[in-house]
Design an enzyme around this catalytic site. Structure first.
Site, PDB file in Angstrom:
ATOM      1  N   LEU A 117      27.304 -49.004 -33.647  1.00 57.10           N
ATOM      2  CA  LEU A 117      26.277 -49.830 -34.280  1.00 57.10           C
ATOM      3  C   LEU A 117      25.358 -50.473 -33.250  1.00 57.10           C
ATOM      4  O   LEU A 117      25.803 -50.964 -32.210  1.00 57.10           O
ATOM      5  CB  LEU A 117      26.933 -50.918 -35.139  1.00 57.10           C
ATOM      6  CG  LEU A 117      27.844 -50.429 -36.276  1.00 57.10           C
ATOM      7  CD1 LEU A 117      28.402 -51.611 -37.050  1.00 57.10           C
ATOM      8  CD2 LEU A 117      27.104 -49.480 -37.205  1.00 57.10           C
ATOM      9  N   HIS A 118      24.052 -50.462 -33.551  1.00 56.16           N
ATOM     10  CA  HIS A 118      23.046 -51.086 -32.690  1.00 56.16           C
ATOM     11  C   HIS A 118      22.121 -51.935 -33.552  1.00 56.16           C
ATOM     12  O   HIS A 118      22.371 -52.133 -34.754  1.00 56.16           O
ATOM     13  CB  HIS A 118      22.277 -50.024 -31.892  1.00 56.16           C
ATOM     14  CG  HIS A 118      21.694 -48.921 -32.724  1.00 56.16           C
ATOM     15  ND1 HIS A 118      20.743 -49.131 -33.698  1.00 56.16           N
ATOM     16  CD2 HIS A 118      21.931 -47.573 -32.727  1.00 56.16           C
ATOM     17  CE1 HIS A 118      20.410 -47.986 -34.259  1.00 56.16           C
ATOM     18  NE2 HIS A 118      21.119 -47.022 -33.704  1.00 56.16           N
ATOM     19  N   HIS A 157      21.030 -50.588 -36.952  1.00 57.30           N
ATOM     20  CA  HIS A 157      22.032 -50.727 -38.006  1.00 57.30           C
ATOM     21  C   HIS A 157      22.140 -52.180 -38.475  1.00 57.30           C
ATOM     22  O   HIS A 157      22.290 -52.450 -39.677  1.00 57.30           O
ATOM     23  CB  HIS A 157      23.404 -50.270 -37.497  1.00 57.30           C
ATOM     24  CG  HIS A 157      23.474 -48.848 -37.093  1.00 57.30           C
ATOM     25  ND1 HIS A 157      23.735 -48.451 -35.795  1.00 57.30           N
ATOM     26  CD2 HIS A 157      23.320 -47.697 -37.800  1.00 57.30           C
ATOM     27  CE1 HIS A 157      23.761 -47.139 -35.731  1.00 57.30           C
ATOM     28  NE2 HIS A 157      23.498 -46.651 -36.934  1.00 57.30           N
ATOM     29  N   GLY A 215      17.585 -45.779 -42.748  1.00 57.81           N
ATOM     30  CA  GLY A 215      16.414 -45.989 -41.916  1.00 57.81           C
ATOM     31  C   GLY A 215      15.346 -44.928 -42.112  1.00 57.81           C
ATOM     32  O   GLY A 215      15.642 -43.758 -42.376  1.00 57.81           O
ATOM     33  N   LYS A 230      13.697 -43.722 -39.799  1.00 57.22           N
ATOM     34  CA  LYS A 230      13.715 -42.822 -38.650  1.00 57.22           C
ATOM     35  C   LYS A 230      14.223 -41.440 -39.049  1.00 57.22           C
ATOM     36  O   LYS A 230      13.723 -40.422 -38.573  1.00 57.22           O
ATOM     37  CB  LYS A 230      14.583 -43.409 -37.536  1.00 57.22           C
ATOM     38  CG  LYS A 230      14.682 -42.547 -36.302  1.00 57.22           C
ATOM     39  CD  LYS A 230      15.290 -43.326 -35.152  1.00 57.22           C
ATOM     40  CE  LYS A 230      15.692 -42.411 -34.032  1.00 57.22           C
ATOM     41  NZ  LYS A 230      16.903 -41.625 -34.352  1.00 57.22           N
ATOM     42  N   GLN A 267      16.179 -36.808 -43.927  1.00 54.33           N
ATOM     43  CA  GLN A 267      17.464 -37.135 -44.546  1.00 54.33           C
ATOM     44  C   GLN A 267      17.269 -38.079 -45.727  1.00 54.33           C
ATOM     45  O   GLN A 267      17.860 -37.891 -46.796  1.00 54.33           O
ATOM     46  CB  GLN A 267      18.386 -37.777 -43.508  1.00 54.33           C
ATOM     47  CG  GLN A 267      19.673 -38.330 -44.071  1.00 54.33           C
ATOM     48  CD  GLN A 267      20.545 -38.909 -42.987  1.00 54.33           C
ATOM     49  OE1 GLN A 267      21.302 -38.184 -42.336  1.00 54.33           O
ATOM     50  NE2 GLN A 267      20.457 -40.216 -42.767  1.00 54.33           N
TER      51      GLN A 267
END
Length: 273
Positions: free
Chosen positions: A30-31, A34, A144, A146, A150
């Protein structure tokens, strides 16, 4: 916070919950990106569940499944600090059987861009998310922007399987220098991080051109490729919000996507216009 490691434990936890549930599916490591998803989930729901499962079915042979960053203790600590209600950390053998039915992503969405480079990847994504959605029964899911392709494919599954779930798109979180946060950034040394900045800078150049009323995708692509040198570019793509290819930029309904290699690390980024 409940730490759940089996599907039975998750079922038991979920059965005891009557409040509105929000769910953040992750692969761990996790960053700050997240964390932004989790914070929004907590703001908009009464119960927040986070999963940290490195899903083997979405990795191709030769990809970085065995090397994918893992830090379970740190993930648990982050979720505790954010006051998450439950974290789900299953093992693969808990989650999959040999003879189970498969889900296939529609080829019109999954055979292009990421799917062209990683055939079968999105089938694996849908396989795991279908299971996770059935277990967590969320009202809201947070993903996300990004991973724009997906996101589109997951929304398609939710719609066509009549799932009563809102799939919420969350903004890309970046370092101060513009680099999009990714668990795979850990693979990059300082010199490679400087090269990785070329992705976000090429997208910023595209935005500046669009802001100056440029809509010709060939002009925009040429300018982006110049900035991306000397990286190995996998693709630059121009699509609308439904992921259909476009011939010119339409502000308010366009996404520009880029994928490129920094040494052996493949990175993706995009901008929604």
């Amino acid at each position: 916070m409940e730490i759940l490691r089996t599907t039975d434990e998750l079922r038991k936890f979920r059965a005891a919950v009557s409040q509105k549930v929000g769910f953040v599916p992750t692969m761990g490591a996790l960053h700050a990106g997240h964390i932004s998803l989790i914070k929004r989930c907590k703001d908009e729901n009464e119960i927040t569940i986070v999963s940290t499962f490195v899903n083997p079915t979405q990795f191709l042979a030769g990809e970085d499944l065995d090397k994918y960053p893992k830090n379970e203790a740190a993930d648990i600590k982050i979720c505790e600090n954010l006051e998450v209600d439950a974290i789900f950390i299953p093992k693969a053998d808990e989650f999959y059987e040999d003879d189970e039915p498969k889900i296939s992503a529609p080829k019109s969405l999954s055979a292009i861009l990421e799917g062209a480079t990683r055939p079968g990847h999105f089938d694996g994504v849908l396989q795991v998310l279908n299971k996770l959605f059935n277990l967590t029964k969320p009202k809201n899911v947070y993903m996300g922007k990004k991973d724009a392709q997906q996101l589109t494919i997951v929304r398609n599954m939710v719609q066509n399987f009549f799932m009563d779930i809102n799939v919420n798109a969350c903004e890309i979180v970046r370092e101060n220098d513009g680099l999009a946060l990714s668990s795979r950034n850990i693979y990059l040394d300082e010199e490679q991080k400087m090269l990785a900045l070329k992705l976000s800078r090429s997208l910023l150049k595209a935005k500046n051109l669009v802001d100056a009323s440029e809509t010709d995708i060939n002009v925009i692509k040429t300018a982006m490729l110049k900035i991306l040198e000397p990286l190995k570019v996998d693709y630059i793509a121009f699509v609308d919000r439904n992921f259909k290819e476009i011939s010119k930029i339409e502000v308010g309904n366009s996404i520009i996507l880029v994928a490129a290699y920094v040494d052996k690390t493949r990175l993706i980024d995009n901008i929604w216009l």
